[in-house]
Design a protein around this motif. Sequence first.
Motif, PDB file in Angstrom:
ATOM      1  N   LEU A   1     120.734 -26.296  18.616  1.00 10.30           N
ATOM      2  CA  LEU A   1     120.405 -24.877  18.762  1.00 10.30           C
ATOM      3  C   LEU A   1     121.631 -24.011  18.517  1.00 10.30           C
ATOM      4  CD1 LEU A   1     118.502 -25.202  22.150  1.00 10.30           C
ATOM      5  CD2 LEU A   1     117.443 -24.943  19.916  1.00 10.30           C
TER       6      LEU A   1
ATOM      7  N   VAL B   1     122.701 -24.886  30.250  1.00 13.78           N
ATOM      8  CA  VAL B   1     121.828 -24.645  29.098  1.00 13.78           C
ATOM      9  C   VAL B   1     121.179 -25.953  28.654  1.00 13.78           C
ATOM     10  CG1 VAL B   1     121.758 -23.919  26.682  1.00 13.78           C
ATOM     11  CG2 VAL B   1     123.094 -22.610  28.340  1.00 13.78           C
ATOM     12  N   LYS B   2     121.973 -27.026  28.571  1.00 12.15           N
ATOM     13  CA  LYS B   2     121.417 -28.328  28.189  1.00 12.15           C
ATOM     14  C   LYS B   2     120.358 -28.774  29.184  1.00 12.15           C
ATOM     15  CE  LYS B   2     125.522 -29.978  25.801  1.00 12.15           C
ATOM     16  NZ  LYS B   2     126.642 -30.932  25.851  1.00 12.15           N
TER      17      LYS B   2
ATOM     18  N   VAL C   1     117.181 -26.869  28.492  1.00 10.27           N
ATOM     19  CA  VAL C   1     116.551 -27.365  27.261  1.00 10.27           C
ATOM     20  C   VAL C   1     115.806 -28.658  27.556  1.00 10.27           C
ATOM     21  CG1 VAL C   1     116.983 -28.306  24.963  1.00 10.27           C
ATOM     22  CG2 VAL C   1     118.175 -26.239  25.699  1.00 10.27           C
TER      23      VAL C   1
ATOM     24  N   GLN D   1     112.717 -28.031  29.738  1.00  9.32           N
ATOM     25  CA  GLN D   1     111.670 -27.356  28.966  1.00  9.32           C
ATOM     26  C   GLN D   1     110.972 -28.341  28.027  1.00  9.32           C
ATOM     27  OE1 GLN D   1     110.927 -24.087  29.498  1.00  9.32           O
ATOM     28  NE2 GLN D   1     109.236 -24.199  28.076  1.00  9.32           N
ATOM     29  N   LEU D   2     111.755 -29.154  27.352  1.00  7.14           N
ATOM     30  CA  LEU D   2     111.189 -30.106  26.394  1.00  7.14           C
ATOM     31  C   LEU D   2     110.408 -31.219  27.090  1.00  7.14           C
ATOM     32  CD1 LEU D   2     114.109 -30.396  23.856  1.00  7.14           C
ATOM     33  CD2 LEU D   2     111.865 -29.360  23.454  1.00  7.14           C
TER      34      LEU D   2
ATOM     35  N   GLU E   1     111.499 -21.214  21.818  1.00  8.18           N
ATOM     36  CA  GLU E   1     112.691 -20.367  21.739  1.00  8.18           C
ATOM     37  C   GLU E   1     112.629 -19.227  22.750  1.00  8.18           C
ATOM     38  OE1 GLU E   1     112.607 -19.226  17.633  1.00  8.18           O
ATOM     39  OE2 GLU E   1     113.634 -21.044  16.967  1.00  8.18           O
TER      40      GLU E   1
ATOM     41  N   LEU F   1     113.053 -20.520  26.342  1.00  8.16           N
ATOM     42  CA  LEU F   1     114.458 -20.854  26.553  1.00  8.16           C
ATOM     43  C   LEU F   1     115.297 -19.596  26.751  1.00  8.16           C
ATOM     44  CD1 LEU F   1     116.137 -23.427  26.629  1.00  8.16           C
ATOM     45  CD2 LEU F   1     116.611 -23.104  24.220  1.00  8.16           C
TER      46      LEU F   1
ATOM     47  N   VAL G   1     117.390 -17.184  20.207  1.00  8.74           N
ATOM     48  CA  VAL G   1     117.647 -18.625  20.171  1.00  8.74           C
ATOM     49  C   VAL G   1     117.149 -19.125  18.824  1.00  8.74           C
ATOM     50  CG1 VAL G   1     117.093 -20.856  21.204  1.00  8.74           C
ATOM     51  CG2 VAL G   1     117.403 -18.851  22.676  1.00  8.74           C
TER      52      VAL G   1
ATOM     53  N   ILE H   1     116.646 -22.601  16.355  1.00 11.46           N
ATOM     54  CA  ILE H   1     116.639 -24.043  16.208  1.00 11.46           C
ATOM     55  C   ILE H   1     117.327 -24.334  14.876  1.00 11.46           C
ATOM     56  CG2 ILE H   1     115.214 -26.103  15.934  1.00 11.46           C
ATOM     57  CD1 ILE H   1     113.071 -24.698  17.633  1.00 11.46           C
TER      58      ILE H   1
ATOM     59  N   TYR I   1     115.999 -30.234  13.832  1.00 11.40           N
ATOM     60  CA  TYR I   1     114.804 -30.557  14.607  1.00 11.40           C
ATOM     61  C   TYR I   1     114.138 -31.792  14.031  1.00 11.40           C
ATOM     62  CZ  TYR I   1     109.842 -29.702  15.759  1.00 11.40           C
ATOM     63  OH  TYR I   1     108.541 -29.808  16.137  1.00 11.40           O
TER      64      TYR I   1
END
Length: 141
Positions: A68, A88-89, A92, A95-96, A114, A117, A133, A135, A138
Amino acid sequence: MKNKLLTIMLIILVSITLIGVVALILVMQLNKGEEDTAPTIDEIVEASIDVPEITTNLAGNDFIRLSLKIQTDSKEAAEELAKRDFQVKNIVIQQLSEMTAEDLNGKDGKATFENALKLQVNELMQDGEVQQVYITSYIIQ
């Protein structure tokens, strides 16, 4: 009589000219202010950070590998975000882990991720905010 009429016409012409000049200056100043609001690409890059490649499981049996770039509104905000890289990681990955490969399909799925996040990272920020944000890479397998 003629002299008086000539004086009145001259006053009217000077008044119209002054009004036109003032209006022109105002329009030029307003347009100048609008042009300065858009950041240049150098300012955007300076106010952005890269999130290195993250590999994690999705909600299904798939896994994702992505990178990202996060754009903030200032250099100071980017510096703060760089210090918060572990947070932040974490956001992420969390969320994923609740998304499936189908959730991320298409343009709308990626935009939803996005935006989610962006909202969660903005809750962390103290100086400035996240503007966008992106990507940058991917892969889902």
